[in-house]
Design a protein around this motif. Structure first.
Motif, PDB file in Angstrom:
ATOM      1  N   TYR A  28      -5.138  -4.157  -1.439  1.00 44.69           N
ATOM      2  CA  TYR A  28      -5.902  -4.457  -0.459  1.00 44.69           C
ATOM      3  C   TYR A  28      -4.835  -5.261  -0.141  1.00 44.69           C
ATOM      4  O   TYR A  28      -4.890  -6.762   0.553  1.00 44.69           O
ATOM      5  CB  TYR A  28      -7.081  -5.035  -1.036  1.00 44.69           C
ATOM      6  CG  TYR A  28      -8.418  -4.417  -0.832  1.00 44.69           C
ATOM      7  CD1 TYR A  28      -9.557  -3.397  -0.201  1.00 44.69           C
ATOM      8  CD2 TYR A  28      -9.038  -4.028  -2.886  1.00 44.69           C
ATOM      9  CE1 TYR A  28     -10.240  -2.464  -0.297  1.00 44.69           C
ATOM     10  CE2 TYR A  28      -9.497  -2.822  -2.685  1.00 44.69           C
ATOM     11  CZ  TYR A  28     -10.330  -2.285  -1.219  1.00 44.69           C
ATOM     12  OH  TYR A  28     -11.260  -1.313  -1.761  1.00 44.69           O
ATOM     13  N   ASP A  58     -10.040  -0.890  10.815  1.00 47.63           N
ATOM     14  CA  ASP A  58      -9.147   0.636  10.021  1.00 47.63           C
ATOM     15  C   ASP A  58      -8.674  -0.127   9.289  1.00 47.63           C
ATOM     16  O   ASP A  58      -7.209  -0.181   9.845  1.00 47.63           O
ATOM     17  CB  ASP A  58      -9.024   1.448  11.453  1.00 47.63           C
ATOM     18  CG  ASP A  58      -8.767   2.686  10.660  1.00 47.63           C
ATOM     19  OD1 ASP A  58      -8.503   3.168   9.648  1.00 47.63           O
ATOM     20  OD2 ASP A  58      -8.110   3.269  11.753  1.00 47.63           O
ATOM     21  N   ARG A  59      -8.247   1.259   8.558  1.00 48.91           N
ATOM     22  CA  ARG A  59      -7.634   0.705   6.964  1.00 48.91           C
ATOM     23  C   ARG A  59      -6.130   0.679   7.941  1.00 48.91           C
ATOM     24  O   ARG A  59      -5.047   0.054   7.527  1.00 48.91           O
ATOM     25  CB  ARG A  59      -7.167   1.904   6.095  1.00 48.91           C
ATOM     26  CG  ARG A  59      -6.233   1.841   4.850  1.00 48.91           C
ATOM     27  CD  ARG A  59      -6.311   2.473   4.128  1.00 48.91           C
ATOM     28  NE  ARG A  59      -7.884   2.872   3.646  1.00 48.91           N
ATOM     29  CZ  ARG A  59      -8.085   1.851   2.308  1.00 48.91           C
ATOM     30  NH1 ARG A  59      -7.237   1.538   1.939  1.00 48.91           N
ATOM     31  NH2 ARG A  59      -9.461   2.148   1.869  1.00 48.91           N
ATOM     32  N   ARG A  60      -5.550   1.908   8.714  1.00 52.00           N
ATOM     33  CA  ARG A  60      -4.323   2.423   9.306  1.00 52.00           C
ATOM     34  C   ARG A  60      -3.857   0.817  10.389  1.00 52.00           C
ATOM     35  O   ARG A  60      -2.817   0.854  10.681  1.00 52.00           O
ATOM     36  CB  ARG A  60      -4.370   3.240  10.928  1.00 52.00           C
ATOM     37  CG  ARG A  60      -4.728   4.154   9.553  1.00 52.00           C
ATOM     38  CD  ARG A  60      -5.004   5.516  10.733  1.00 52.00           C
ATOM     39  NE  ARG A  60      -5.909   5.934  11.486  1.00 52.00           N
ATOM     40  CZ  ARG A  60      -6.397   6.176  12.056  1.00 52.00           C
ATOM     41  NH1 ARG A  60      -5.637   7.288  12.230  1.00 52.00           N
ATOM     42  NH2 ARG A  60      -7.651   6.524  12.734  1.00 52.00           N
ATOM     43  N   ASN A  82       0.977  -1.396  -0.172  1.00 53.52           N
ATOM     44  CA  ASN A  82       0.228  -0.248   0.055  1.00 53.52           C
ATOM     45  C   ASN A  82       0.969   1.129   0.481  1.00 53.52           C
ATOM     46  O   ASN A  82       1.475   1.242   0.892  1.00 53.52           O
ATOM     47  CB  ASN A  82      -0.889  -0.266   0.841  1.00 53.52           C
ATOM     48  CG  ASN A  82      -1.867   0.923   1.601  1.00 53.52           C
ATOM     49  OD1 ASN A  82      -2.350   1.974   0.164  1.00 53.52           O
ATOM     50  ND2 ASN A  82      -2.182   1.372   2.549  1.00 53.52           N
ATOM     51  N   ARG A 125      -4.288  -2.685   9.723  1.00 54.81           N
ATOM     52  CA  ARG A 125      -5.013  -4.055   8.868  1.00 54.81           C
ATOM     53  C   ARG A 125      -3.555  -4.429   8.201  1.00 54.81           C
ATOM     54  O   ARG A 125      -3.057  -5.127   8.582  1.00 54.81           O
ATOM     55  CB  ARG A 125      -5.438  -3.628   7.038  1.00 54.81           C
ATOM     56  CG  ARG A 125      -6.763  -3.142   7.556  1.00 54.81           C
ATOM     57  CD  ARG A 125      -7.234  -2.898   6.280  1.00 54.81           C
ATOM     58  NE  ARG A 125      -8.321  -2.413   6.339  1.00 54.81           N
ATOM     59  CZ  ARG A 125      -9.579  -1.656   5.161  1.00 54.81           C
ATOM     60  NH1 ARG A 125      -8.386  -1.977   3.625  1.00 54.81           N
ATOM     61  NH2 ARG A 125     -10.928  -1.599   4.986  1.00 54.81           N
TER      62      ARG A 125
END
Length: 536
Positions: free
Chosen positions: A239, A462-464, A161, A466
Motif C-alpha cells: 500500500y 480505485d487502485r489504478r 507497487n 491511487r
C-alpha cells in the motif's frame, strides 16, 4: 482502369495524410536516429525543438480556447474577439511553446552530442538477449530499447507497487503499434542533458508557474527512481501509494491549520471549500493554539451566521464573555466553532459525508465521464452501457473517498478535543497521567495526526488512481515541509534560482529513467515525453 487509378489516388492521399499526421503526432515504434557529427546533432535538435514548440503551442492554445469559450457569455460582446485572440495567441501559449521547444532542442542536442564530444568513454555496443534486460553496467547502452504495453492501460508499476511482467505472443504489426523505442544511453549523459535543458527551459515560464512545474516533475522523477531502485533490489512496500498520500495529507492539513503561510492561497481556499468548515472556525483554532487568544472578528462572524444553532450561539457568547473578562485562556478551537450548525459532534459523520459527497459528485462526474467518452470513443461506440456504468461507479467512488476523508479528519479532531477535556476534568486521570502528555492532544503537532489518518481514505479509491492522487498531493506536502523547515532555520533559502535548480534536478531524474528504464515512469509521463522528445 479508372477504378484502378482512383484506388491509386486514394492510396497516395492516405499516405500523405499519414505523413502529415507524423509531423504533429509521433507514432509508436519510431526508430532512433543515428547521428555521427555535431552538425547532424544541431539539425536534429533544431527540427525536434521546432516540432515540440509547435505541438506545445497548439495544446496550450486549445486549452486556453476551451476555457475562454466556457466563460465567454460573461464577457461583453465588444471584448469577446479580444478574449479569443488572447487565448490562442497570448503570452501564455508563447511561453509554453518556448519552454518545451527549448527543452527539447537542448536535450536532443546534448544527449546525442555527448558521446561525440567525449569519445574516449563511448561505450561498446553489444547484443541484448531480451528487450527488458535490466543490467546496468557501462556496456548496456547506446542500443535501442523497446518498451511494450497494452493500448488499454499502462504497464508501469506504480510507486511502491510492482507486478510480475507478463509477455504475450503478438504479430509483428501488433507489436509495432504497442512499442515505444528508446535509445539507451549512459545514465549520467541523460541526467546531465535533462538537468541543463530543464533548468534553462523553465526560465521562459512565469515565476508563479515555475514552482508548480518543478514540483510535479520532481515527484515524477522520485517515482521513477524509486520504482527502478526497488525493482532492482527487490524492495516492496505494501500500500505504498496510500502511505505516501497519507504522509503528504498529514503535512498539508497541519499547514492548513497551523502554518497557512506555507501553502498557496488558492490551495487554502480549495481545502476550506472541500472540508465544508467555516474559515472563521479555522482562524479561531489557529489563534487559540498558537497565540492563546481568540480572533474576535471571526468569533463575531460565527455569531452572526444564520445557520448557527441556539446552543452553539450561547456557547460562543459564553466564550466571548469569558475571554474579554480574562477568565479563560483558550488552548484550541472548540468544536462548536468548527461546526456551528451542528449542536452535537455525533452528527458530524453523516452530515459531513453527504454534504461533501453532493458537492464533489458533479466535479468527479465530469472527470470520469468526459475522458471515457472523448478519449475512448471507439470503446464507447462498441459498448456505451459498460463505459457509462464504469464512469458512474468511478464518480460515486471518488466522491465517497473525499467524503470519508473529511469525516475522518473532523471526527478525529473532535475526538481529541473531547478526550482532552475529559482527562483534564477527571481527578483520577490527572493523577495517573502527566500534564505534558495530556497537553499533547491539543498541541500544534496533534493537528498532523488527523490529516494522516484521513489520508487512509484513499483505500476507497480505485487502485489504478491511487498513485496519481499521491503524486498530486505530494508536491504540496513537500513544499509546505520545506517552508516550515526554512522558517525554523533547518534548511537554506533558494533565492530567485530555486525553481530553476529544482526543475533541473527533476528533469535530470526523469530523463535518466526515460532513456534507460521508461517502464518505471507513469504512463502519462512516458507518453508525453515520447511525443516531445522521441527515441533520441
Amino acid at each position: 482502369m479508372a477504378s484502378f487509378e482512383n484506388l491509386v489516388a486514394l492510396a497516395n492521399y492516405q499516405e500523405r495524410l499519414k505523413e502529415a499526421r507524423k509531423i504533429v503526432w509521433r507514432d509508436r515504434g519510431q526508430p532512433p536516429v543515428d547521428l555521427l557529427t555535431l552538425k547532424d546533432c544541431l539539425e536534429h535538435a533544431g527540427a525536434g525543438g521546432l516540432r515540440s514548440a509547435t505541438l506545445a503551442f497548439n495544446i496550450r492554445a486549445s486549452f486556453n480556447l476551451v476555457l475562454a469559450l466556457i466563460r465567454i457569455h460573461k464577457v461583453p460582446r465588444d471584448h469577446r474577439l479580444a478574449l479569443i485572440r488572447d487565448a490562442v495567441f497570448g503570452l501564455d501559449s508563447l511561453r509554453f511553446a518556448a519552454m518545451l521547444g527549448t527543452f527539447a532542442s537542448l536535450y536532443k542536442f546534448l544527449i546525442n552530442a555527448l558521446p561525440i564530444l567525449i569519445p574516449a568513454i563511448k561505450p561498446r555496443p553489444r547484443t541484448f538477449s531480451s528487450a527488458f534486460d535490466e543490467e546496468d553496467d557501462d556496456d548496456t547502452i547506446e542500443l535501442p530499447r523497446i518498451v511494450s504495453y497494452p493500448n488499454s492501460g499502462s504497464a508501469t508499476p506504480s510507486v511502491f507497487n510492482h507486478r510480475r511482467r507478463r509477455s504475450a505472443r503478438l504479430s509483428l504489426s501488433a507489436h509495432a503499434q504497442m512499442a515505444l523505442i528508446r535509445k539507451r544511453t549512459r545514465r549520467w549523459h541523460a541526467a546531465l542533458a535533462g538537468a541543463i535543458a530543464g533548468s534553462l527551459a523553465i526560465l521562459w515560464e512565469k515565476q508563479s508557474r515555475r514552482a508548480i512545474i518543478g514540483q510535479q516533475m520532481f515527484v515524477r522523477g522520485l517515482q521513477g527512481t524509486y520504482n527502478s531502485y526497488s525493482e532492482k533490489h527487490g524492495i516492496r512496500v505494501p500500500y505504498g501509494p496510500v502511505l505516501v498520500f497519507a504522509l503528504a495529507c498529514g503535512q498539508i492539513m497541519y499547514a492548513f491549520t497551523m502554518r497557512p503561510d506555507s501553502l498557496p492561497h488558492s490551495y487554502i481556499t480549495w481545502i476550506t471549500g472541500a472540508s465544508r468548515v467555516p474559515a472563521e472556525g479555522v482562524k479561531i483554532n489557529y489563534s487559540a493554539v498558537r497565540q492563546h487568544s481568540i480572533d474576535m472578528l471571526a468569533l463575531d462572524t460565527l455569531l452572526s451566521r444564520a445557520d448557527t444553532t441556539p446552543t452553539n450561539r450561547s456557547s460562543l457568547m459564553a466564550l466571548r464573555t469569558a475571554v474579554l473578562a480574562g477568565e479563560a485562556t483558550p488552548l484550541y478551537g472548540p468544536c462548536y466553532a468548527v461546526h456551528p450548525w451542528l449542536s452535537s459532534c455525533w452528527s458530524v459523520p453523516v452530515d459531513r459525508f453527504f454534504d461533501v459527497f453532493k458537492w464533489m459528485l458533479p466535479v468527479y462526474s465530469a472527470l470520469h465521464f468526459l475522458p471515457s467518452i472523448l478519449f475512448r470513443w471507439r470503446l464507447f461506440r462498441e459498448d456505451p452501457g459498460r463505459v457509462l456504468l464504469r464512469a458512474g461507479l468511478g464518480s460515486f467512488r471518488s466522491s465517497a473517498f473525499l467524503g470519508v476523508f473529511v469525516v475522518i479528519y473532523q471526527c478525529t479532531n473532535c475526538f481529541k478535543n473531547q478526550l482532552h477535556d475529559r482527562l483534564v476534568a477527571s481527578p483520577l486521570w490527572r493523577r495517573l497521567l502527566p500534564r505534558a502528555l495530556v497537553e499533547l492532544l491539543i498541541s500544534k503537532g496533534s493537528f498532523w495526526v488527523p490529516g494522516f489518518l484521513a489520508g487512509l481514505a484513499l483505500l476507497i479509491e480505485d487502485r489504478r488512481r491511487r498513485a496519481e492522487l499521491a503524486m498530486y498531493v505530494l508536491p504540496k506536502g513537500l513544499e509546505s515541509l520545506w517552508v516550515t523547515a526554512r522558517g525554523r532555520g533547518l534548511v537554506f533559502r533558494t533565492g530567485n534560482w530555486g525553481e530553476s535548480v529544482l526543475t533541473g534536478l527533476a528533469m535530470g531524474m526523469v530523463m535518466s529513467i526515460y532513456q534507460n528504464d521508461p517502464e518505471h515512469l507513469s504512463g502519462i509521463v512516458r507518453r508525453i515525453m515520447y511525443q516531445f522528445i522521441g527515441p533520441n
